[in-house]
Design a protein around this motif. Structure first.
Motif, mmCIF file in Angstrom:
data_model
loop_
_atom_site.group_PDB
_atom_site.id
_atom_site.type_symbol
_atom_site.label_atom_id
_atom_site.label_comp_id
_atom_site.label_asym_id
_atom_site.label_seq_id
_atom_site.Cartn_x
_atom_site.Cartn_y
_atom_site.Cartn_z
ATOM 1 N N CYS A 105 -49.216 44.337 18.333
ATOM 2 C CA CYS A 105 -49.647 43.434 17.268
ATOM 3 C C CYS A 105 -49.494 44.194 15.958
ATOM 4 O O CYS A 105 -50.060 45.287 15.797
ATOM 5 N N VAL A 106 -48.744 43.633 15.055
ATOM 6 C CA VAL A 106 -48.449 44.312 13.795
ATOM 7 C C VAL A 106 -49.439 43.855 12.737
ATOM 8 O O VAL A 106 -49.598 42.649 12.500
ATOM 9 N N GLU A 107 -50.118 44.811 12.113
ATOM 10 C CA GLU A 107 -51.055 44.521 11.034
ATOM 11 C C GLU A 107 -50.464 45.057 9.740
ATOM 12 O O GLU A 107 -50.192 46.262 9.614
ATOM 13 N N THR A 108 -50.255 44.158 8.756
ATOM 14 C CA THR A 108 -49.704 44.586 7.461
ATOM 15 C C THR A 108 -50.747 44.560 6.360
ATOM 16 O O THR A 108 -50.596 45.244 5.347
ATOM 17 N N ASP A 109 -51.807 43.795 6.555
ATOM 18 C CA ASP A 109 -52.863 43.722 5.549
ATOM 19 C C ASP A 109 -53.730 44.975 5.632
ATOM 20 O O ASP A 109 -54.187 45.342 6.720
ATOM 21 N N PRO A 110 -53.994 45.661 4.512
ATOM 22 C CA PRO A 110 -54.796 46.906 4.549
ATOM 23 C C PRO A 110 -56.189 46.707 5.146
ATOM 24 O O PRO A 110 -56.686 47.579 5.859
ATOM 25 N N ALA A 111 -56.804 45.559 4.853
ATOM 26 C CA ALA A 111 -58.148 45.322 5.399
ATOM 27 C C ALA A 111 -58.101 45.213 6.909
ATOM 28 O O ALA A 111 -58.959 45.733 7.623
ATOM 29 N N ARG A 112 -57.078 44.533 7.430
ATOM 30 C CA ARG A 112 -56.958 44.401 8.876
ATOM 31 C C ARG A 112 -56.601 45.735 9.521
ATOM 32 O O ARG A 112 -57.034 46.031 10.636
ATOM 33 N N GLN A 113 -55.818 46.547 8.815
ATOM 34 C CA GLN A 113 -55.495 47.877 9.350
ATOM 35 C C GLN A 113 -56.765 48.725 9.455
ATOM 36 O O GLN A 113 -56.975 49.431 10.443
ATOM 37 N N ALA A 114 -57.638 48.612 8.439
ATOM 38 C CA ALA A 114 -58.903 49.362 8.489
ATOM 39 C C ALA A 114 -59.781 48.854 9.629
ATOM 40 O O ALA A 114 -60.428 49.634 10.335
ATOM 41 N N ALA A 115 -59.775 47.530 9.810
ATOM 42 C CA ALA A 115 -60.574 46.977 10.904
ATOM 43 C C ALA A 115 -60.061 47.457 12.249
ATOM 44 O O ALA A 115 -60.833 47.747 13.161
ATOM 45 N N ALA A 116 -58.737 47.549 12.397
ATOM 46 C CA ALA A 116 -58.162 48.007 13.660
ATOM 47 C C ALA A 116 -58.593 49.427 13.974
ATOM 48 O O ALA A 116 -58.784 49.796 15.137
ATOM 49 N N VAL A 117 -58.766 50.239 12.947
ATOM 50 C CA VAL A 117 -59.179 51.628 13.152
ATOM 51 C C VAL A 117 -60.676 51.716 13.428
ATOM 52 O O VAL A 117 -61.125 52.401 14.356
ATOM 53 N N LEU A 118 -61.474 51.003 12.625
ATOM 54 C CA LEU A 118 -62.922 51.164 12.701
ATOM 55 C C LEU A 118 -63.559 50.361 13.826
ATOM 56 O O LEU A 118 -64.573 50.769 14.385
ATOM 57 N N LEU A 119 -62.982 49.213 14.182
ATOM 58 C CA LEU A 119 -63.568 48.366 15.219
ATOM 59 C C LEU A 119 -63.012 48.662 16.590
ATOM 60 O O LEU A 119 -63.225 47.915 17.526
ATOM 61 N N THR A 120 -62.264 49.751 16.728
ATOM 62 C CA THR A 120 -61.715 50.223 18.000
ATOM 63 C C THR A 120 -60.572 49.350 18.488
ATOM 64 O O THR A 120 -59.553 49.832 18.914
ATOM 65 N N ASN A 121 -60.783 48.005 18.450
ATOM 66 C CA ASN A 121 -59.742 47.146 19.012
ATOM 67 C C ASN A 121 -59.914 45.744 18.473
ATOM 68 O O ASN A 121 -60.958 45.142 18.630
ATOM 69 N N THR A 122 -58.907 45.233 17.811
ATOM 70 C CA THR A 122 -58.956 43.861 17.318
ATOM 71 C C THR A 122 -57.995 42.962 18.067
ATOM 72 O O THR A 122 -57.727 41.853 17.657
ATOM 73 N N ALA A 123 -57.442 43.452 19.159
ATOM 74 C CA ALA A 123 -56.496 42.636 19.917
ATOM 75 C C ALA A 123 -57.233 41.550 20.683
ATOM 76 O O ALA A 123 -58.396 41.679 21.015
ATOM 77 N N VAL A 124 -56.525 40.474 20.952
ATOM 78 C CA VAL A 124 -57.099 39.381 21.724
ATOM 79 C C VAL A 124 -57.288 39.833 23.168
ATOM 80 O O VAL A 124 -56.366 40.382 23.771
ATOM 81 N N PRO A 125 -58.469 39.653 23.756
ATOM 82 C CA PRO A 125 -58.704 40.122 25.126
ATOM 83 C C PRO A 125 -57.808 39.399 26.130
ATOM 84 O O PRO A 125 -57.412 38.255 25.927
ATOM 85 N N VAL A 126 -57.524 40.086 27.204
ATOM 86 C CA VAL A 126 -56.760 39.477 28.282
ATOM 87 C C VAL A 126 -57.695 38.623 29.120
ATOM 88 O O VAL A 126 -58.909 38.773 29.084
ATOM 89 N N HIS A 127 -57.113 37.701 29.884
ATOM 90 C CA HIS A 127 -57.907 36.851 30.753
ATOM 91 C C HIS A 127 -58.368 37.657 31.953
ATOM 92 O O HIS A 127 -57.680 38.564 32.432
ATOM 93 N N VAL A 128 -59.552 37.311 32.475
ATOM 94 C CA VAL A 128 -60.095 38.028 33.611
ATOM 95 C C VAL A 128 -59.165 37.934 34.815
ATOM 96 O O VAL A 128 -59.085 38.852 35.638
ATOM 97 N N ALA A 129 -58.421 36.822 34.929
ATOM 98 C CA ALA A 129 -57.481 36.694 36.041
ATOM 99 C C ALA A 129 -56.387 37.752 35.963
ATOM 100 O O ALA A 129 -55.911 38.253 36.989
ATOM 101 N N ASP A 130 -55.976 38.124 34.734
ATOM 102 C CA ASP A 130 -54.964 39.172 34.580
ATOM 103 C C ASP A 130 -55.511 40.524 35.014
ATOM 104 O O ASP A 130 -54.799 41.345 35.603
ATOM 105 N N ILE A 131 -56.787 40.758 34.724
ATOM 106 C CA ILE A 131 -57.401 42.022 35.143
ATOM 107 C C ILE A 131 -57.472 42.095 36.659
ATOM 108 O O ILE A 131 -57.171 43.121 37.268
#
Length: 683
Positions: A105-131
């Protein structure tokens, strides 16, 4: 392993359709310097993480930003350092090459890039069936549960639970991901030992035919004894285990433990119950102890039970009520002793005292006849329940027979003879039948007018007549009473008195009967002398005891009676839960599907309840209803609200396709959309 680890998306996170997701070369991905663990050396579990990536593939996207300048790769990982290191390990080992596709997932907005670093993970979770599918692939790649658990950083029990779900048919996981089956239903399906039946139920759910929970619960219930069995009230888990009894815990921690040696449980309960029975056998009472079907008893025995008012002389009735109250108090003492896990001797002593109180009450209720036989069986609340029997009374052939011995006759209480008011003798001299009829007809019409002009006297007449018919049960025939009003008390042949409901009303009327007898007056004179408040209270009791809105068949609905009942309920603010909640005798008549529906209606739905046997489920529902002061809506005569939900039927319960689900088991979190998060892990 972050591929199988994610967190719920924060409220401020970007929605799925706004994210820039793409697939890039592994060789074009580096680790951004702003990554919080950029300078940390690879940990010891990176090789295990690499092995799980190789076995299960990539499930979770890396979060990257575009590279800056010539010193950075085209894409720099803000979140996913450990995954990038693990993929690099596979690259160095020749397992993959630099062109290996990686989803990011490509983040170009600086605020979103900071969130990706500080919030550990901003990716959409996978479905439990995939796990679940990923765990299955890992197991097929010869990775053991401990290795997978160490790679993910979770307890082995959580991986074992997912591994059990990974063994489901492929259709089950597809149905789970499509929302045609809940995670709770998937866990229920995994408990079925028959793979073919698993596939059949999964295919039906996938095709949109619903998930038939009842088929699984019925199959699991066959021959299964759990820790909620009524025998367990007297036999605790320690005693069962010490005797060699085995217990099987539910893998998912939802169902009650299964007792694999029910014969040991029965033997322990029988020993304990026989020791209690021996106390009464020593006193000459024959005691039949059973943990199964009731024994065959001689035909000349009569079962004793609740005694209606008026069946005993006043003094005996008062004594019977006092002894019933004593029995109820001692039953409560037994429940408390069992709840506090008192020693067996103290519990047994409390049980013996309770049974003595029951015998005493029953003997008083049958006019002093002696209890000669008892049947004892398991009970959830008090450990044991008993029913008392006495020999049937022989018919007395002829009171004047010279062969009869007065000392052998059963004493019969004297019959109370009511006083009569003086009345004029009819003048029948020279009067034929027709003339007598005319005279009495005119006299009746004159009394009708007089009563109509005197509401007070009419009220007295009405109450007196109802009291005579419903309480004294005499002068019912029209020819024996001035008033032709007829009424019938509510006494279904196959019914039972509920002491806190109609039993309370019957007791009040019994007290009224005793007061009338003590007055020495006629019924009309006694009623007329009552204070107005007492008179109106008696009228309410008599009217109430004549209510009958019972329907013996679903095809014989009494619409008019129901309408009147709804009006009366609204007038008096009827609420059955003020005095009673569903008890075992009431619940026993319901199917398991309806009982489970009751739990759902009262907000006490519990997956463990589905595995209970019928008797255990009855006790569970009674306990939950009492703690919540709840009763089924069908016991209320109030009309439906404008926006009221349709009533859940047994068929609805059996074909439950609800999209609501719990949050999974252990550390695994499932969002309402079916997406899964395994909890925190190093990125």
């Amino acid at each position: 392993m972050t591929d199988l680890v994610s967190h719920p998306v924060p409220a401020a996170a970007v929605e799925r359709d706004e994210r820039d997701e793409r697939t890039v070369r592994l060789g074009d991905i580096g680790i951004a310097r702003e990554n919080l663990r950029f300078n940390e050396p690879p940990d010891d579990d990176i090789p295990t993480l690499a092995a799980t990536l190789k076995a299960a593939g990539q499930l979770q996207r890396l979060t990257v930003r575009p590279g800056r300048g010539r010193k950075e790769q085209p894409w720099m990982a803000l979140d996913g350092r450990r995954r990038r290191l693990a993929l690099g390990l596979l690259l160095d080992a020749g397992e993959i090459d630099a062109d290996y596709p990686v989803t990011v997932c490509v983040e170009t907005d600086p605020a979103r890039q900071a969130a990706a670093v500080l919030l550990t993970n901003t990716a959409v979770p996978v479905h439990v069936a995939d796990i679940i599918a990923a765990i299955g692939r890992m197991l097929k790649s010869k990775l053991t549960v401990p290795v997978i658990a160490r790679a993910l950083g979770y307890a082995e029990i959580d991986i074992k639970r997912l591994a059990a779900l990974a063994g489901l048919p492929a259709a089950a996981l597809v149905a789970l991901k499509a929302g045609r089956m809940t995670l709770k239903q998937a866990r229920l399906l995994a408990r079925l030992p028959d793979k073919a039946e698993q596939a059949e139920l999964a295919e039906a759910a996938l095709d949109g035919h619903g998930f038939q929970d009842w088929r699984i619960t019925e199959r699991l219930d066959e021959g299964r004894v759990t820790s909620r069995d009524r025998r367990c009230a007297l036999v605790d888990a320690d005693s069962y285990g010490e005797a060699g009894g085995r217990t099987e815990a539910d893998l998912f921690g939802e169902l009650a433990p299964v007792l694999l040696d029910p014969e040991i449980l029965t033997d322990l309960w029988m020993r304990r119950a026989r020791a209690i029975a021996a106390v009464f056998e020593a006193e000459g009472i024959a005691v039949h102890v059973t943990a199964g079907p009731e024994p065959d008893l001689p035909d000349d025995l009569e079962a004793l039970g609740y005694v209606y008012g008026g069946q005993l002389p006043t003094d005996d009735m008062a004594r019977y009520r006092a002894e019933r109250e004593a029995f109820n108090a001692r039953a409560d003492a037994v429940r408390q002793a069992l709840a506090e896990a008192c020693d067996s001797e103290a519990v047994d002593a409390a049980v013996v005292a309770m049974i003595r109180a029951r015998v005493q009450a029953d003997q008083t209720g049958c006019g002093g006849r002696v209890v000669t036989t008892m049947v004892m069986w398991p009970a959830a609340g008090t450990g044991v329940d008993v029913r008392c029997y006495t020999p049937e009374e022989p018919e007395i052939e002829d009171a004047g027979s010279i062969d009869s011995d007065p000392s052998d006759r059963t004493s019969v209480p004297p019959v109370y003879v009511a006083p009569e008011a003086p009345a004029p003798e009819p003048d029948t001299d020279g009067v034929n039948h027709a003339l007598h009829g005319v005279r009495t007809e005119v006299a009746t019409r004159g009394l009708i007018r007089a009563l109509a002009d005197d509401p007070g006297a009419a009220l007295t007449a009405l109450i007196a007549r109802l009291f005579t018919v419903l309480v004294l049960r005499t002068h019912v025939a029209r020819s024996e009473s001035a008033l032709a009003i007829l009424a019938t008390g509510f006494h279904p042949v196959d019914g039972r008195v509920i002491e806190t409901l109609d039993g309370e009303v019957r007791q009040r009327l019994d007290d009224r009967r005793a007061a009338w007898q003590a007055s020495g007056e006629t019924v009309i004179a006694w009623v007329h002398a009552l204070p107005h408040g007492e008179k109106m209270g008696l009228l309410a009791e008599l009217t109430a005891i004549s209510l009958d809105v019972r329907e013996t068949r679903t095809t014989l609905i009494r619409r008019s009676a129901r309408t009147e009942a709804a009006e009366l309920a609204a007038l008096c603010g009827a609420d059955i839960t003020l005095h009673w909640t569903p008890d075992a005798p009431f619940l026993q008549a319901h199917s398991k599907g309806l009982l489970l529906g009751m739990l759902e209606s009262m907000g006490a739905e519990d997956e463990r309840a589905r595995s209970l046997k019928k008797t255990e489920l009855v006790d569970w529902v009674a306990e939950q209803a009492a703690s919540r002061s709840w009763a089924p809506a069908g016991l209320s005569w109030a009309g439906p609200l404008p926006d009221e939900e349709p009533v859940t039927t047994e068929e609805d319960v059996g074909a439950d396709v609800s999209t609501h689900d719990d949050d999974g088991i252990g550390a695994f979190t499932v969002t309402p959309a079916g997406e899964a998060a395994l909890g925190p892990a190093a990125a």
